[in-house]
Design a protein around this motif. Structure first.
Motif, PDB file in Angstrom:
ATOM      1  N   SER A  70       0.848  -1.199   0.000  1.00 31.76           N
ATOM      2  CA  SER A  70       0.000   0.000   0.000  1.00 31.76           C
ATOM      3  C   SER A  70       0.884   1.250   0.000  1.00 31.76           C
ATOM      4  O   SER A  70       2.039   1.215   0.425  1.00 31.76           O
ATOM      5  CB  SER A  70      -0.902   0.017   1.229  1.00 31.76           C
ATOM      6  OG  SER A  70      -0.119   0.241   2.394  1.00 31.76           O
ATOM      7  N   ARG A  71       0.327   2.330  -0.499  1.00 34.02           N
ATOM      8  CA  ARG A  71       1.017   3.613  -0.531  1.00 34.02           C
ATOM      9  C   ARG A  71       1.528   3.989   0.875  1.00 34.02           C
ATOM     10  O   ARG A  71       2.638   4.465   1.060  1.00 34.02           O
ATOM     11  CB  ARG A  71      -0.013   4.636  -1.033  1.00 34.02           C
ATOM     12  CG  ARG A  71       0.439   5.878  -1.807  1.00 34.02           C
ATOM     13  CD  ARG A  71       1.627   5.783  -2.657  1.00 34.02           C
ATOM     14  NE  ARG A  71       1.320   5.340  -4.005  1.00 34.02           N
ATOM     15  CZ  ARG A  71       2.201   5.210  -4.978  1.00 34.02           C
ATOM     16  NH1 ARG A  71       3.467   5.495  -4.762  1.00 34.02           N
ATOM     17  NH2 ARG A  71       1.850   4.794  -6.170  1.00 34.02           N
ATOM     18  N   LEU A  72       0.662   3.748   1.859  1.00 35.02           N
ATOM     19  CA  LEU A  72       0.989   4.085   3.250  1.00 35.02           C
ATOM     20  C   LEU A  72       2.234   3.327   3.715  1.00 35.02           C
ATOM     21  O   LEU A  72       3.174   3.906   4.273  1.00 35.02           O
ATOM     22  CB  LEU A  72      -0.216   3.738   4.132  1.00 35.02           C
ATOM     23  CG  LEU A  72      -0.079   4.081   5.616  1.00 35.02           C
ATOM     24  CD1 LEU A  72      -0.091   5.599   5.806  1.00 35.02           C
ATOM     25  CD2 LEU A  72      -1.214   3.447   6.422  1.00 35.02           C
ATOM     26  N   LYS A  73       2.240   2.011   3.440  1.00 33.43           N
ATOM     27  CA  LYS A  73       3.398   1.196   3.835  1.00 33.43           C
ATOM     28  C   LYS A  73       4.648   1.628   3.084  1.00 33.43           C
ATOM     29  O   LYS A  73       5.736   1.688   3.646  1.00 33.43           O
ATOM     30  CB  LYS A  73       3.116  -0.285   3.539  1.00 33.43           C
ATOM     31  CG  LYS A  73       2.488  -1.015   4.697  1.00 33.43           C
ATOM     32  CD  LYS A  73       2.454  -2.504   4.455  1.00 33.43           C
ATOM     33  CE  LYS A  73       1.750  -3.203   5.613  1.00 33.43           C
ATOM     34  NZ  LYS A  73       1.500  -4.624   5.318  1.00 33.43           N
ATOM     35  N   GLN A  74       4.497   1.945   1.792  1.00 26.49           N
ATOM     36  CA  GLN A  74       5.659   2.379   1.004  1.00 26.49           C
ATOM     37  C   GLN A  74       6.277   3.641   1.594  1.00 26.49           C
ATOM     38  O   GLN A  74       7.495   3.764   1.685  1.00 26.49           O
ATOM     39  CB  GLN A  74       5.244   2.650  -0.447  1.00 26.49           C
ATOM     40  CG  GLN A  74       4.902   1.389  -1.218  1.00 26.49           C
ATOM     41  CD  GLN A  74       4.550   1.680  -2.667  1.00 26.49           C
ATOM     42  OE1 GLN A  74       5.177   2.499  -3.311  1.00 26.49           O
ATOM     43  NE2 GLN A  74       3.529   1.019  -3.169  1.00 26.49           N
ATOM     44  N   ASN A  75       5.424   4.575   1.993  1.00 22.71           N
ATOM     45  CA  ASN A  75       5.926   5.823   2.578  1.00 22.71           C
ATOM     46  C   ASN A  75       6.653   5.571   3.887  1.00 22.71           C
ATOM     47  O   ASN A  75       7.708   6.150   4.143  1.00 22.71           O
ATOM     48  CB  ASN A  75       4.772   6.810   2.798  1.00 22.71           C
ATOM     49  CG  ASN A  75       4.296   7.404   1.478  1.00 22.71           C
ATOM     50  OD1 ASN A  75       5.048   7.455   0.510  1.00 22.71           O
ATOM     51  ND2 ASN A  75       3.048   7.825   1.427  1.00 22.71           N
ATOM     52  N   ARG A  76       6.070   4.686   4.711  1.00 27.07           N
ATOM     53  CA  ARG A  76       6.703   4.354   5.994  1.00 27.07           C
ATOM     54  C   ARG A  76       8.083   3.743   5.776  1.00 27.07           C
ATOM     55  O   ARG A  76       9.041   4.083   6.458  1.00 27.07           O
ATOM     56  CB  ARG A  76       5.841   3.340   6.758  1.00 27.07           C
ATOM     57  CG  ARG A  76       4.806   4.014   7.603  1.00 27.07           C
ATOM     58  CD  ARG A  76       4.253   3.011   8.611  1.00 27.07           C
ATOM     59  NE  ARG A  76       2.916   3.420   8.959  1.00 27.07           N
ATOM     60  CZ  ARG A  76       1.884   2.602   9.062  1.00 27.07           C
ATOM     61  NH1 ARG A  76       2.018   1.322   8.855  1.00 27.07           N
ATOM     62  NH2 ARG A  76       0.696   3.066   9.383  1.00 27.07           N
ATOM     63  N   ILE A  77       8.161   2.832   4.819  1.00 26.62           N
ATOM     64  CA  ILE A  77       9.429   2.138   4.544  1.00 26.62           C
ATOM     65  C   ILE A  77      10.465   3.134   4.022  1.00 26.62           C
ATOM     66  O   ILE A  77      11.622   3.137   4.444  1.00 26.62           O
ATOM     67  CB  ILE A  77       9.209   0.976   3.544  1.00 26.62           C
ATOM     68  CG1 ILE A  77       8.392  -0.133   4.210  1.00 26.62           C
ATOM     69  CG2 ILE A  77      10.531   0.438   3.021  1.00 26.62           C
ATOM     70  CD1 ILE A  77       7.842  -1.182   3.258  1.00 26.62           C
ATOM     71  N   ARG A  78      10.016   4.017   3.117  1.00 32.67           N
ATOM     72  CA  ARG A  78      10.939   5.004   2.553  1.00 32.67           C
ATOM     73  C   ARG A  78      11.515   5.890   3.661  1.00 32.67           C
ATOM     74  O   ARG A  78      12.720   6.104   3.735  1.00 32.67           O
ATOM     75  CB  ARG A  78      10.228   5.845   1.491  1.00 32.67           C
ATOM     76  CG  ARG A  78      11.183   6.768   0.740  1.00 32.67           C
ATOM     77  CD  ARG A  78      10.509   7.545  -0.386  1.00 32.67           C
ATOM     78  NE  ARG A  78       9.819   6.653  -1.310  1.00 32.67           N
ATOM     79  CZ  ARG A  78       8.490   6.614  -1.491  1.00 32.67           C
ATOM     80  NH1 ARG A  78       7.699   7.428  -0.819  1.00 32.67           N
ATOM     81  NH2 ARG A  78       7.955   5.784  -2.356  1.00 32.67           N
TER      82      ARG A  78
END
Ligand code: NI
Length: 167
Positions: A148-156
């Motif tokens: 998900s976009r949310l998870k991608q942002n957190r990981i980044r």
């Protein structure tokens, strides 16, 4: 042979599309050897050339328990796939992150080996996941793209923070 530096997400160089290998020469074989050494040292179960900043279509994998079943694929492509499976994936370019991803359960891969011969390999389970994950890298894709976009942002954010702390 050499231990190569592994690019880290979200390095934009991981987004390049790798070029096909037109001739399997000594340079390609040395690249394979160095990639294998880098993968084993990391340690990881797969590595794509793009991850070590070489923009060519080469991957190495070894999902064996004893780390003695190296497979190298040059210009690999998936010619058949069926079924679905969800497995927790990680990536040497995304250290410390493990997330479930859905992929084909079985694949048939066509590629060229280190002697320049074309071959086909059928794979299922973890090997299928690993090969598909590495082929994705050759097309500029990272497994976090499936999240998900949310998870991608957190990981980044997490990885950028680690990068800063390391400097
Ligand atoms: Ni990866």
């Amino acid at each position: 042979m050499a231990i190569l530096n592994i690019l880290r997400y979200p390095d934009p160089r991981l987004r390049r599309i790798a070029e096909p290998v037109t001739e399997v020469d000594g340079a390609v074989r040395t690249l394979i050897d160095s990639m294998a050494e880098t993968m084993y040292r990391a340690p990881g179960i797969g590595l794509a050339a793009i991850q070590v900043d070489v923009c060519r279509r080469v991957i190495v994998v070894d999902v064996s328990e004893h780390r003695d079943a190296l497979q190298a694929f040059i210009n690999p492509r998936i010619v058949e796939q069926d079924g679905l499976q969800v497995m927790e994936e990680g990536c040497l370019s995304v250290p410390g992150i493990f997330e479930p991803v859905e992929r084909a359960r079985r694949i048939l891969v066509r590629a060229v080996d280190r002697d320049g011969h074309e071959f086909e390999r059928e794979a299922d389970g973890l090997l299928a996941v690993c090969i598909a994950h590495e082929i994705d890298h050759l097309d500029g894709k990272v497994f976090v793209d499936y999240l998900s976009r949310l998870k991608q942002n957190r990981i980044r954010k997490k990885l950028e923070k680690q990068e800063k702390l390391a400097m």
